[in-house]
Design an enzyme around this catalytic site. Structure first.
Site, PDB file in Angstrom:
ATOM      1  N   SER A   1       0.838  -1.192   0.000  1.00 62.70           N
ATOM      2  CA  SER A   1       0.000   0.000   0.000  1.00 62.70           C
ATOM      3  C   SER A   1       0.883   1.256   0.000  1.00 62.70           C
ATOM      4  O   SER A   1       1.678   1.451  -0.922  1.00 62.70           O
ATOM      5  CB  SER A   1      -0.955  -0.049   1.194  1.00 62.70           C
ATOM      6  OG  SER A   1      -1.994   0.880   1.061  1.00 62.70           O
TER       7      SER A   1
ATOM      8  N   ASP B   1      -9.990  -4.183  -4.350  1.00 60.80           N
ATOM      9  CA  ASP B   1      -9.115  -3.154  -3.794  1.00 60.80           C
ATOM     10  C   ASP B   1      -9.183  -1.921  -4.685  1.00 60.80           C
ATOM     11  O   ASP B   1      -8.927  -2.016  -5.894  1.00 60.80           O
ATOM     12  CB  ASP B   1      -7.680  -3.676  -3.725  1.00 60.80           C
ATOM     13  CG  ASP B   1      -6.708  -2.691  -3.103  1.00 60.80           C
ATOM     14  OD1 ASP B   1      -7.119  -1.573  -2.735  1.00 60.80           O
ATOM     15  OD2 ASP B   1      -5.522  -3.042  -2.986  1.00 60.80           O
TER      16      ASP B   1
ATOM     17  N   HIS C   1      -7.866  -5.498  -0.164  1.00 62.85           N
ATOM     18  CA  HIS C   1      -6.733  -4.694   0.287  1.00 62.85           C
ATOM     19  C   HIS C   1      -6.287  -5.175   1.672  1.00 62.85           C
ATOM     20  O   HIS C   1      -7.101  -5.562   2.505  1.00 62.85           O
ATOM     21  CB  HIS C   1      -7.136  -3.223   0.358  1.00 62.85           C
ATOM     22  CG  HIS C   1      -5.988  -2.301   0.611  1.00 62.85           C
ATOM     23  ND1 HIS C   1      -5.088  -1.957  -0.375  1.00 62.85           N
ATOM     24  CD2 HIS C   1      -5.581  -1.660   1.731  1.00 62.85           C
ATOM     25  CE1 HIS C   1      -4.178  -1.132   0.124  1.00 62.85           C
ATOM     26  NE2 HIS C   1      -4.454  -0.952   1.409  1.00 62.85           N
TER      27      HIS C   1
END
Length: 310
Positions: free
Chosen positions: A160, A252, A282
């Site tokens: 991320s 995601d 995610h």
């Protein structure tokens, strides 16, 4: 969606019925961090134990910062090394939230992992985290012998926001002959494109919501900064950057920008592979206790990391 993850999402939605969470802006950042740390550790309580762990200090952009070195049992005196940056929108996440994940990468790939506890926004606005990431990777090269890294096999990685830090650092070092990054491990990376992708527009959660993304953006405060291109990588010149693996998840909001970044690297002549897990969400790398599908994805990712720098 993977049925185990769907069950988790449904249970969270049911628990929140009638008690909507307060806006993130209404909470102190540290309270959000504590909640995230507890949630992620609760979903990953069985990490590999065949790993030696040592806390240490490394160079940051404005002084030393904490880090944690993971060494697989029986490792050679020098192995491939991964400098790893945790996710959390540049605002949350730390060494503890990602401890199980880093143990797993080290154990399964057979490489040392150096997890970096970079400074977080909003207390440390942009580019503090990016400065820390770059300084920490330079430190890893310069102290490779001290931490058991083979200088010819040093990778950068992250998930991320941590994937953004890794990609940004690889771009910054692509012309440094003394510190040649061997590989990038970009796990559902936040590339922060200048325009929202279709997946950012269409998906509001699970896990990563539009409200959370907006809060992260506000806290980071990179928009309009003279060095904003270090975070907003939508137009980055990828030519000459290290080979990469980009992993995305089907559920995601960040999936399109990860895919697009991999495609841009390939178009620039970089050896880059994109793998998407269509049924996952995610942050799935931190949810090994939730679904067997996560364990399989972790193994496959670690195999690719081992092939690259093991």
């Amino acid at each position: 969606m993977d049925p185990h993850l769907q069950a988790m999402v449904d249970a969270q939605a049911k628990a929140a019925e009638g008690q909507p969470p307060p806006p993130l802006d209404a909470l102190p950042p540290e309270m959000v961090r504590v909640g995230y740390r507890m949630q992620r550790k609760a979903s990953d309580q069985n990490p590999p134990q065949a790993v030696d762990v040592r806390d240490l200090w490394v160079a940051g952009g404005a002084g030393e910062i904490p880090a944690r070195l993971y060494t697989p049992h029986g490792a050679a005196a020098a192995t491939g090394g991964l400098v790893y940056f945790h996710g959390g929108g540049f605002v949350i996440g730390d060494l503890e939230s990602h401890d199980g994940h880093c143990r797993r990468l080290a154990a399964l790939a057979g490489v040392r992992v150096l997890a970096v506890d970079y400074r977080l926004a909003p207390e440390n606005p942009f580019p503090a985290g990016h400065d820390d990431a770059l300084a920490a990777v330079k430190w890893a090269f310069d102290h490779a012998e001290d931490i058991g890294f083979d200088r010819s096999r040093i990778a950068v990685g992250g998930d991320s926001a941590g994937g953004n830090l890794a990609a940004s650092t690889a771009l910054a070092l692509k012309s440094d002959p003394e510190r040649k990054v061997a590989f990038q491990l970009l796990l559902y990376p936040g590339i922060w494109p200048e325009q929202d992708t279709a997946s950012r527009q269409a998906l509001d959660g699970p896990i990563l919501t539009k409200q959370a993304i907006a809060w992260f953006d506000k806290c980071l405060a990179a928009q309009g900064h003279p060095q904003a291109s270090r975070a907003f990588l939508g137009k980055a010149d990828c030519a000459g950057v290290a080979p990469a693996l980009v992993v995305t998840a089907g559920y995601d909001p960040l999936k399109d920008e990860g895919r697009d970044y991999a495609q841009r690297m390939v178009a620039a002549g970089v050896r880059a592979e994109h793998v998407e897990y269509p049924g996952l969400v995610h942050d799935f790398f931190l949810m090994s206790d939730i679904s067997p599908a996560v364990g399989e994805a972790v193994k496959e990712t670690a195999e690719r990391l081992k092939a690259a720098i093991g």
